[in-house]
Design a protein around this motif. Structure first.
Motif, PDB file in Angstrom:
ATOM      1  N   VAL A 280       3.454  29.292  19.206  1.00 38.41           N
ATOM      2  CA  VAL A 280       4.015  28.449  20.260  1.00 38.41           C
ATOM      3  C   VAL A 280       4.520  27.154  19.637  1.00 38.41           C
ATOM      4  N   THR A 281       5.506  26.562  20.293  1.00 41.24           N
ATOM      5  CA  THR A 281       6.189  25.396  19.759  1.00 41.24           C
ATOM      6  C   THR A 281       5.347  24.134  19.940  1.00 41.24           C
ATOM      7  N   ASP A 282       5.318  23.317  18.905  1.00 38.41           N
ATOM      8  CA  ASP A 282       4.681  22.013  19.012  1.00 38.41           C
ATOM      9  C   ASP A 282       5.587  21.117  19.862  1.00 38.41           C
ATOM     10  N   LEU A 283       5.070  20.647  20.974  1.00 36.59           N
ATOM     11  CA  LEU A 283       5.917  19.924  21.924  1.00 36.59           C
ATOM     12  C   LEU A 283       6.006  18.429  21.641  1.00 36.59           C
ATOM     13  N   THR A 284       5.380  17.972  20.564  1.00 36.66           N
ATOM     14  CA  THR A 284       5.507  16.540  20.271  1.00 36.66           C
ATOM     15  C   THR A 284       6.967  16.196  19.990  1.00 36.66           C
TER      16      THR A 284
ATOM     17  N   ASP B 134      -2.511  17.300  15.296  1.00 38.86           N
ATOM     18  CA  ASP B 134      -1.667  16.267  15.894  1.00 38.86           C
ATOM     19  C   ASP B 134      -0.693  16.855  16.906  1.00 38.86           C
ATOM     20  N   GLY B 135      -0.703  18.144  17.031  1.00 42.30           N
ATOM     21  CA  GLY B 135       0.296  18.803  17.866  1.00 42.30           C
ATOM     22  C   GLY B 135      -0.131  18.948  19.311  1.00 42.30           C
ATOM     23  N   VAL B 136       0.867  19.085  20.170  1.00 43.76           N
ATOM     24  CA  VAL B 136       0.631  19.397  21.587  1.00 43.76           C
ATOM     25  C   VAL B 136       1.310  20.746  21.828  1.00 43.76           C
TER      26      VAL B 136
END
Lengths: 314, 445
Positions: free
Chosen positions: B122-126, B149-151
């Motif tokens: 899944v993509t890191d949304l930061t 550190d990722g969302v």
């Protein structure tokens, strides 16, 4: 078989006959189909089996008349105070923008094209295998018999991977194409065609100058009708009830058959915030089996004569 | 990045969109994880339009999708129910492996999100500015969508726990509503003695409930640091849980009805299942599935492990994430933000969902909602209070979906045999650790 006995009957039998048939003794009546011997044990057993198979159906019919609350509060095999069958049927067809109707049409599509196609292929193949000699016939026989033994469920995952490579998953083709193959249907037609079409009749047609195609359509096909109906029924039921194949092939609810759709409704109850619609699942199930029951009743006489084909040597 | 260069980039992006159309703008598929996407990119994408395929089973999303399409007429949201939780994860995993048919947005529960984040599925949304939303979510759900550190998703709903109880049954047998788990066991005894057909709750072994109760008891069985995991069910919290629940099992005080079956709904309706310690999303299921018991049920704070405390835990809850192989990332993010942080939240709350955003949790209109089903009780006050009391430091395994799938083969045995719950937990630890090692994790002993 009515057809073959009709052609057999006028021929004089030259085979040595037993001198005297053992006749039943006078006071005892023969066990003709019209007057079978009565057996208490057999009657009771048949009754139990009948009950066993009818109770779930009865439960389904009764439960389809209940509301969601009625299902929870009343005894399973008797009616609840409110009779909600018509409401349930209306709601089944209107719930979620009438998606049930769409699932019904999908199922019909899969059955008409899939089971119809499977029957056609089985008739063509069975006829060819029964009435023509060609090299490799024994190998085909072995493959068909082997294929009968492999459950379609076991083939579902390999089929999925293959169709995924072809880009056919999540399309109706993913259901229709695998349904077209019915090894058991082919085998049944093969055996049936061997018995039902006398070689003499085909020879006669050929001598009269009919082409192979004409012989097939005008001579063989009518004789094959009972077997065709039997295979059609088998494939129809198999396609109508197919659950696992659509489950892994389809993601888009717009292409679901009834089996998957009802399952999706049932699972709604186990979702946070989901709506429990057990009454619609039950009513939907009842509506789903009605066409099958109708098909069985309408095609029954063909089906019965089809099953008995080849059971008596004349 | 300086203000100037950002503006320049924005300008470039716009030119690019105008000149070539959004999809022609090179690099958006390959390395978009690192590339910053700002509001202008998203606005441009919304203007351009396109289709976003969303795999979700959450029923309130339907209205949200319709509203979104109305607001952005060029965008088509294709909402697909690809099955509920495990079924959907299987389908998603298949699609990811086949690199075909991957949705643009997927609903993923908090306990399952970790494994997708770890494998970068899944993509890191930061990169989309999701990290700025930190303050707007309650701590439990927000912690759950973060990894390093990722969302990796936006919290869609949350499930702060509460005790749902059948007041009619409690009144009839004059049983006090338990405030601690010891009182809960007492109440179970009293109830079952008064009516042998009635049970305090039904439990045949549910990984979600067990992990939630461990969470509340202060146990932190899972330690995850990158690909190093530790599993331990021997701390004080786990012991407390195992001892208390063992009593319920030993004395046959929990009904052996499988959760979410029609029998279970029936039991909730006729009073034979008297309480449910479960997430705050449950009212909607009560209203639709247990109609005939309307008015009988009430909500109370979750019983405590130590008298006088007010500690809660999350039970269930899910996020919307952007699978890495999905397309239309900007549009997909725009939809996720709309549904889980923007105007969509209100729509979903109105349709019975339980929000994860503090603003909506604290809103007077939310807290003052009277539930006719619960006899007019303002149940959201209890839920919102519970949401505040969830310790945020809980972590699931990066392969919790698998671990939960073997729960019944290990811990589940304690419910059907002489095996003890503590032994079951140990067997679960062992099996989970073994699987972890096989998958290449470093499992600490």
């Amino acid at each position: 078989m009515t057809t073959s006995s009709a052609t057999d009957a006028p021929r004089p039998t030259t085979a040595p006959r037993p001198i005297a048939r053992p006749r039943p003794r006078a006071p005892r009546r023969p066990h003709t189909p019209g007057r079978p011997r009565r057996s208490v044990l057999l009657t009771v057993l048949t009754g139990v089996v009948l009950l066993y198979s009818l109770v779930p159906l009865l439960w389904l019919v009764i439960s389809a008349t209940k509301t969601q609350q009625g299902l929870a509060r009343s005894f399973g095999l008797w009616f609840d105070g409110d009779f909600a069958l018509w409401d349930n049927i209306t709601e089944t067809f209107t719930y979620q923008d009438g998606v049930f109707g769409r699932w019904l049409l999908n199922t019909l599509l899969y059955v008409v094209v899939g089971a119809g196609g499977a029957t056609l292929l089985a008739v063509l193949g069975g006829y060819a295998l029964a009435k023509f000699d060609f090299p490799g016939k024994r190998a085909v026989f072995a493959v068909v018999i082997g294929a009968v033994a492999v459950p379609t469920t076991a083939l579902a995952v390999p089929t999925f991977l293959m169709f995924s490579k072809l880009g056919l998953t999540d399309t109706p083709w993913a259901i229709i194409v695998p349904s077209l193959i019915s090894p058991f249907g082919l085998y049944l037609m093969w055996v049936f065609a061997t018995e039902a079409i006398p070689a003499e009749l085909m020879e006669a047609a050929r001598i009269d100058g009919a082409s192979e195609l004409r012989t097939f359509f005008q001579v063989a096909l009518p004789l094959l009708a009972p077997g065709t109906v039997t295979v059609l029924l088998f494939t129809t039921v198999a396609t109508w009830n197919n659950y696992f194949l659509p489950l892994i092939m389809l993601k888009d609810p717009d292409w679901y058959p009834l089996t998957l759709g009802l399952d999706a409704w049932n699972k709604q109850a186990a979702t946070a915030g989901g709506e429990a619609v057990f009454n619609l699942v039950v009513t939907g199930s009842l509506l789903t089996i009605v066409p099958l029951i109708a098909a069985f009743l309408l095609l029954q006489k063909y089906w019965q004569s089809g099953l008995a084909a080849g059971s008596v040597k004349e | 990045m300086s203000k100037y260069s950002r503006r320049l980039l924005r300008g470039l992006g716009l030119v690019c969109v105008l000149a070539l159309g959004a999809t022609a703008c090179g690099s958006d598929g390959d390395s978009s994880d690192q590339k910053r996407v700002d509001a202008a990119d998203i606005r441009a994408a919304l203007k351009e339009g396109g289709t976003v395929t969303v795999w979700a089973w959450e029923p309130t999303l339907k209205q949200v999708a319709a509203d979104f399409e109305k607001k952005y007429p060029k965008v088509d949201i294709k909402l697909v129910n690809a099955g509920t939780n495990n079924d959907q994860y299987k389908a998603l995993q298949n699609a990811i492996s086949a690199k075909k048919g991957v949705p643009d947005v997927a609903q993923i529960e908090y306990y399952a999100l970790g494994q997708y984040a770890l494998t970068k599925s899944v993509t890191d949304l930061t990169a989309y500015g999701a990290d700025k939303l930190a303050g707007s979510y309650s701590p439990g759900p927000w912690h759950a969508v973060r990894s390093g550190d990722g969302v990796y998703g936006l919290p869609m709903d949350s499930g702060p726990m509460a005790l749902f109880y059948n007041k009619k049954v409690f009144d009839r047998y004059e049983i006090a509503v338990p405030t601690t788990w010891d009182e809960y066991v007492e109440a179970a005894r009293k109830l079952h003695k008064a009516n042998p057909k009635a049970y305090i709750t039904s439990d045949v072994g549910d990984a979600g409930l067990t992990t939630s109760l461990l969470w509340q008891a202060g146990s932190r069985p899972y330690k995850v640091d990158g690909t190093t995991v530790g599993i331990d069910f021997t701390d004080a919290g786990a012991k407390k849980y195992a001892e208390t629940w063992q009593k319920l099992i030993d004395e046959k005080l929990v009904s052996p009805v499988v959760g979410w079956s029609d029998d279970w709904y029936k039991g909730l309706g006729d009073g034979s299942i008297a309480t449910l310690p479960i997430g705050a999303w449950m009212p909607a299921n009560f209203a639709s599935g247990v109609k005939n018991a309307a008015g009988d049920w009430r909500v109370a704070p979750l019983p405590q492990w130590t008298k006088g405390q007010s500690v809660s835990a999350e039970n269930g809850g899910s996020s919307l994430a952007l699978p890495a192989l999905g397309k239309n990332k900007e549009l997909a993010y725009a939809f996720v933000e709309y549904a889980n942080s923007g105007a969509g939240v209100r729509t979903r709350v109105e349709n019975g969902a339980f929000p994860a955003t503090t603003k909506d949790l604290n809103a007077a209109s939310f807290q003052d909602t009277a539930f006719p089903y619960f006899g007019g009780q303002k149940a959201n006050k209890i839920f919102a209070e519970s949401a505040k009391n969830v310790p945020a430091d809980w972590t699931y395994l990066p392969y919790q979906v698998y671990a939960n799938s073997i729960f019944n083969d290990t811990v589940g045995k304690a419910y059907v045999s002489d095996k003890k719950l503590a032994d079951g937990l140990d067997a679960w630890r062992e099996a989970s650790a073994k699987y972890g090692s096989e998958q290449g994790f470093t499992v600490e002993k």
